[in-house]
Design a protein around this motif. Structure first.
Motif, PDB file in Angstrom:
ATOM      1  N   THR A  27       0.827  -1.204   0.000  1.00  0.00           N
ATOM      2  CA  THR A  27       0.000   0.000   0.000  1.00  0.00           C
ATOM      3  C   THR A  27       0.864   1.257   0.000  1.00  0.00           C
ATOM      4  O   THR A  27       0.589   2.208  -0.743  1.00  0.00           O
ATOM      5  CB  THR A  27      -0.925  -0.010   1.231  1.00  0.00           C
ATOM      6  OG1 THR A  27      -1.745  -1.176   1.174  1.00  0.00           O
ATOM      7  CG2 THR A  27      -1.796   1.230   1.295  1.00  0.00           C
ATOM      8  N   LEU A  28       1.927   1.258   0.814  1.00  0.00           N
ATOM      9  CA  LEU A  28       2.806   2.428   0.842  1.00  0.00           C
ATOM     10  C   LEU A  28       3.546   2.616  -0.475  1.00  0.00           C
ATOM     11  O   LEU A  28       3.754   3.743  -0.916  1.00  0.00           O
ATOM     12  CB  LEU A  28       3.798   2.324   1.989  1.00  0.00           C
ATOM     13  CG  LEU A  28       3.244   2.679   3.370  1.00  0.00           C
ATOM     14  CD1 LEU A  28       4.346   2.621   4.407  1.00  0.00           C
ATOM     15  CD2 LEU A  28       2.579   4.028   3.384  1.00  0.00           C
ATOM     16  N   LYS A  29       3.939   1.521  -1.110  1.00  0.00           N
ATOM     17  CA  LYS A  29       4.610   1.635  -2.407  1.00  0.00           C
ATOM     18  C   LYS A  29       3.687   2.322  -3.414  1.00  0.00           C
ATOM     19  O   LYS A  29       4.109   3.232  -4.133  1.00  0.00           O
ATOM     20  CB  LYS A  29       5.024   0.258  -2.933  1.00  0.00           C
ATOM     21  CG  LYS A  29       5.698   0.315  -4.298  1.00  0.00           C
ATOM     22  CD  LYS A  29       6.086  -1.064  -4.794  1.00  0.00           C
ATOM     23  CE  LYS A  29       6.710  -0.996  -6.188  1.00  0.00           C
ATOM     24  NZ  LYS A  29       7.112  -2.330  -6.659  1.00  0.00           N
ATOM     25  N   ARG A  30       2.420   1.905  -3.432  1.00  0.00           N
ATOM     26  CA  ARG A  30       1.449   2.537  -4.333  1.00  0.00           C
ATOM     27  C   ARG A  30       1.319   4.025  -4.027  1.00  0.00           C
ATOM     28  O   ARG A  30       1.254   4.855  -4.937  1.00  0.00           O
ATOM     29  CB  ARG A  30       0.088   1.855  -4.192  1.00  0.00           C
ATOM     30  CG  ARG A  30      -0.260   0.939  -5.315  1.00  0.00           C
ATOM     31  CD  ARG A  30      -1.731   0.534  -5.355  1.00  0.00           C
ATOM     32  NE  ARG A  30      -2.369   0.443  -4.052  1.00  0.00           N
ATOM     33  CZ  ARG A  30      -2.607  -0.679  -3.393  1.00  0.00           C
ATOM     34  NH1 ARG A  30      -2.237  -1.827  -3.902  1.00  0.00           N
ATOM     35  NH2 ARG A  30      -3.216  -0.658  -2.234  1.00  0.00           N
ATOM     36  N   ALA A  31       1.275   4.375  -2.743  1.00  0.00           N
ATOM     37  CA  ALA A  31       1.142   5.780  -2.352  1.00  0.00           C
ATOM     38  C   ALA A  31       2.375   6.589  -2.735  1.00  0.00           C
ATOM     39  O   ALA A  31       2.263   7.708  -3.244  1.00  0.00           O
ATOM     40  CB  ALA A  31       0.885   5.877  -0.853  1.00  0.00           C
ATOM     41  N   VAL A  32       3.562   6.027  -2.504  1.00  0.00           N
ATOM     42  CA  VAL A  32       4.813   6.720  -2.842  1.00  0.00           C
ATOM     43  C   VAL A  32       4.897   6.970  -4.342  1.00  0.00           C
ATOM     44  O   VAL A  32       5.173   8.084  -4.796  1.00  0.00           O
ATOM     45  CB  VAL A  32       6.042   5.913  -2.356  1.00  0.00           C
ATOM     46  CG1 VAL A  32       7.331   6.421  -2.988  1.00  0.00           C
ATOM     47  CG2 VAL A  32       6.133   5.956  -0.838  1.00  0.00           C
ATOM     48  N   LEU A  33       4.646   5.927  -5.134  1.00  0.00           N
ATOM     49  CA  LEU A  33       4.735   6.082  -6.593  1.00  0.00           C
ATOM     50  C   LEU A  33       3.640   6.994  -7.129  1.00  0.00           C
ATOM     51  O   LEU A  33       3.874   7.783  -8.046  1.00  0.00           O
ATOM     52  CB  LEU A  33       4.681   4.713  -7.269  1.00  0.00           C
ATOM     53  CG  LEU A  33       5.890   3.810  -6.991  1.00  0.00           C
ATOM     54  CD1 LEU A  33       5.698   2.439  -7.639  1.00  0.00           C
ATOM     55  CD2 LEU A  33       7.178   4.453  -7.460  1.00  0.00           C
ATOM     56  N   GLY A  34       2.441   6.906  -6.559  1.00  0.00           N
ATOM     57  CA  GLY A  34       1.346   7.788  -6.982  1.00  0.00           C
ATOM     58  C   GLY A  34       1.657   9.246  -6.696  1.00  0.00           C
ATOM     59  O   GLY A  34       1.427  10.124  -7.540  1.00  0.00           O
ATOM     60  N   THR A  35       2.206   9.512  -5.524  1.00  0.00           N
ATOM     61  CA  THR A  35       2.581  10.884  -5.166  1.00  0.00           C
ATOM     62  C   THR A  35       3.698  11.385  -6.070  1.00  0.00           C
ATOM     63  O   THR A  35       3.648  12.509  -6.576  1.00  0.00           O
ATOM     64  CB  THR A  35       3.018  10.951  -3.689  1.00  0.00           C
ATOM     65  OG1 THR A  35       1.932  10.513  -2.866  1.00  0.00           O
ATOM     66  CG2 THR A  35       3.423  12.359  -3.297  1.00  0.00           C
ATOM     67  N   ALA A  36       4.699  10.549  -6.308  1.00  0.00           N
ATOM     68  CA  ALA A  36       5.816  10.945  -7.186  1.00  0.00           C
ATOM     69  C   ALA A  36       5.330  11.260  -8.594  1.00  0.00           C
ATOM     70  O   ALA A  36       5.733  12.271  -9.185  1.00  0.00           O
ATOM     71  CB  ALA A  36       6.866   9.842  -7.212  1.00  0.00           C
ATOM     72  N   ASN A  37       4.463  10.423  -9.118  1.00  0.00           N
ATOM     73  CA  ASN A  37       3.955  10.664 -10.479  1.00  0.00           C
ATOM     74  C   ASN A  37       3.106  11.924 -10.549  1.00  0.00           C
ATOM     75  O   ASN A  37       3.176  12.685 -11.518  1.00  0.00           O
ATOM     76  CB  ASN A  37       3.176   9.449 -10.974  1.00  0.00           C
ATOM     77  CG  ASN A  37       4.082   8.302 -11.328  1.00  0.00           C
ATOM     78  OD1 ASN A  37       5.219   8.501 -11.757  1.00  0.00           O
ATOM     79  ND2 ASN A  37       3.609   7.086 -11.123  1.00  0.00           N
ATOM     80  N   ALA A  38       2.295  12.173  -9.524  1.00  0.00           N
ATOM     81  CA  ALA A  38       1.472  13.394  -9.510  1.00  0.00           C
ATOM     82  C   ALA A  38       2.357  14.639  -9.439  1.00  0.00           C
ATOM     83  O   ALA A  38       2.102  15.631 -10.130  1.00  0.00           O
ATOM     84  CB  ALA A  38       0.508  13.359  -8.330  1.00  0.00           C
ATOM     85  N   LEU A  39       3.410  14.582  -8.620  1.00  0.00           N
ATOM     86  CA  LEU A  39       4.313  15.729  -8.523  1.00  0.00           C
ATOM     87  C   LEU A  39       5.068  15.949  -9.832  1.00  0.00           C
ATOM     88  O   LEU A  39       5.253  17.091 -10.264  1.00  0.00           O
ATOM     89  CB  LEU A  39       5.298  15.529  -7.375  1.00  0.00           C
ATOM     90  CG  LEU A  39       4.687  15.589  -5.975  1.00  0.00           C
ATOM     91  CD1 LEU A  39       5.727  15.182  -4.937  1.00  0.00           C
ATOM     92  CD2 LEU A  39       4.122  16.960  -5.678  1.00  0.00           C
ATOM     93  N   ARG A  40       5.511  14.866 -10.462  1.00  0.00           N
ATOM     94  CA  ARG A  40       6.211  14.982 -11.753  1.00  0.00           C
ATOM     95  C   ARG A  40       5.333  15.644 -12.809  1.00  0.00           C
ATOM     96  O   ARG A  40       5.828  16.407 -13.640  1.00  0.00           O
ATOM     97  CB  ARG A  40       6.608  13.590 -12.252  1.00  0.00           C
ATOM     98  CG  ARG A  40       8.050  13.327 -12.117  1.00  0.00           C
ATOM     99  CD  ARG A  40       8.441  12.048 -12.843  1.00  0.00           C
ATOM    100  NE  ARG A  40       9.196  11.262 -11.897  1.00  0.00           N
ATOM    101  CZ  ARG A  40       8.939  10.027 -11.539  1.00  0.00           C
ATOM    102  NH1 ARG A  40       7.942   9.379 -12.073  1.00  0.00           N
ATOM    103  NH2 ARG A  40       9.680   9.417 -10.673  1.00  0.00           N
ATOM    104  N   ALA A  41       4.043  15.344 -12.765  1.00  0.00           N
ATOM    105  CA  ALA A  41       3.121  15.896 -13.764  1.00  0.00           C
ATOM    106  C   ALA A  41       2.854  17.392 -13.535  1.00  0.00           C
ATOM    107  O   ALA A  41       2.457  18.090 -14.455  1.00  0.00           O
ATOM    108  CB  ALA A  41       1.800  15.131 -13.722  1.00  0.00           C
ATOM    109  N   ARG A  42       3.082  17.878 -12.324  1.00  0.00           N
ATOM    110  CA  ARG A  42       2.720  19.251 -11.988  1.00  0.00           C
ATOM    111  C   ARG A  42       3.908  20.176 -11.726  1.00  0.00           C
ATOM    112  O   ARG A  42       3.730  21.381 -11.570  1.00  0.00           O
ATOM    113  CB  ARG A  42       1.826  19.253 -10.752  1.00  0.00           C
ATOM    114  CG  ARG A  42       0.472  18.655 -11.027  1.00  0.00           C
ATOM    115  CD  ARG A  42      -0.297  18.419  -9.739  1.00  0.00           C
ATOM    116  NE  ARG A  42      -1.625  17.884  -9.966  1.00  0.00           N
ATOM    117  CZ  ARG A  42      -1.907  16.620 -10.248  1.00  0.00           C
ATOM    118  NH1 ARG A  42      -0.939  15.746 -10.378  1.00  0.00           N
ATOM    119  NH2 ARG A  42      -3.146  16.222 -10.426  1.00  0.00           N
ATOM    120  N   ALA A  43       5.093  19.632 -11.641  1.00  0.00           N
ATOM    121  CA  ALA A  43       6.257  20.449 -11.292  1.00  0.00           C
ATOM    122  C   ALA A  43       7.371  20.245 -12.301  1.00  0.00           C
ATOM    123  O   ALA A  43       7.385  19.277 -13.040  1.00  0.00           O
ATOM    124  CB  ALA A  43       6.745  20.080  -9.892  1.00  0.00           C
TER     125      ALA A  43
END
Length: 79
Positions: A52-68
């Motif tokens: 679950t944490l891996k999914r959260a970490v990768l999801g957060t990283a991908n969202a930040l990459r898309a916006r920054a």
């Protein structure tokens, strides 16, 4: 109120600790094991496994990459 008492001083923290890197390095091997517990004073503790944490970490990283863009500063508020 829940209190934790420790009779000896805690160990010094590491000079540098990256929780995201730690979770990702362990996630596949320990997928079903508890990685994080958020303790609630009323006893409604929440447990998160490595998968679950891996999914959260990768999801957060991908969202930040898309916006920054590289070099941008980002503030994350936990809780």
């Amino acid at each position: 109120m829940l209190s934790l008492v420790q009779s000896t001083p805690p160990d010094a923290p590491p000079a540098s600790f990256n929780m995201a890197a730690y979770v990702l390095a362990q996630a596949d091997r320990l997928a079903g094991k508890t990685a994080l517990t958020i303790m609630d004073p009323n006893g409604a503790d929440r447990h998160f496994d490595y998968k679950t944490l891996k999914r959260a970490v990768l999801g957060t990283a991908n969202a930040l990459r898309a916006r920054a863009s590289p070099g941008n500063r980002i503030i994350l508020q936990l809780g």
